[in-house]
Design a protein around this motif. Structure first.
Motif, PDB file in Angstrom:
ATOM      1  N   HIS A  14       0.824  -1.215   0.000  1.00  0.00           N
ATOM      2  CA  HIS A  14       0.000   0.000   0.000  1.00  0.00           C
ATOM      3  C   HIS A  14       0.857   1.265   0.000  1.00  0.00           C
ATOM      4  O   HIS A  14       0.496   2.251  -0.633  1.00  0.00           O
ATOM      5  N   THR A  22      -5.471   6.087   2.113  1.00  0.00           N
ATOM      6  CA  THR A  22      -5.591   4.628   2.125  1.00  0.00           C
ATOM      7  C   THR A  22      -4.493   4.019   2.986  1.00  0.00           C
ATOM      8  O   THR A  22      -4.745   3.111   3.784  1.00  0.00           O
ATOM      9  N   CYS A  26      -5.067   1.800   6.371  1.00  0.00           N
ATOM     10  CA  CYS A  26      -4.500   0.449   6.463  1.00  0.00           C
ATOM     11  C   CYS A  26      -3.559   0.330   7.658  1.00  0.00           C
ATOM     12  O   CYS A  26      -3.601  -0.663   8.385  1.00  0.00           O
ATOM     13  N   VAL A  72     -10.562  -3.045   4.819  1.00  0.00           N
ATOM     14  CA  VAL A  72      -9.102  -3.126   5.001  1.00  0.00           C
ATOM     15  C   VAL A  72      -8.718  -4.527   5.450  1.00  0.00           C
ATOM     16  O   VAL A  72      -7.814  -5.157   4.890  1.00  0.00           O
TER      17      VAL A  72
END
Length: 76
Positions: A14, A22, A26, A72
């Motif tokens: 990620h 994001t 996460c 997630v």
């Protein structure tokens, strides 16, 4: 395999490929997941334990937040 190893791989993915928000989301969810299950073997975690973790993590949050955090963990 311990839980902390795949979490590290997932976060690295990620960080290299996702947007800033994001990555933050996460990291938030997976860091807490690691603090709870990090030393355990990945296969030894039951569905009930994951459900309890998600319920504790999303207690008193809006539905969108609950859905986001579930996503997630599901993608992991």
């Amino acid at each position: 395999m311990k839980v902390s190893q795949p979490v590290d791989f997932h976060l690295q993915y990620h960080q290299a490929n996702s947007k800033k928000n994001t990555v933050k989301t996460c990291e938030f969810v997976l860091n807490r997941f690691t603090s709870r299950f990090g030393k355990r073997d990945f296969a030894s975690i039951s569905q009930e334990e994951v459900l309890e973790f998600l319920q504790a993590l999303t207690k008193n949050n809006k539905q969108a937040t609950k859905r986001n955090r579930y996503s997630v963990l599901a993608s992991f």
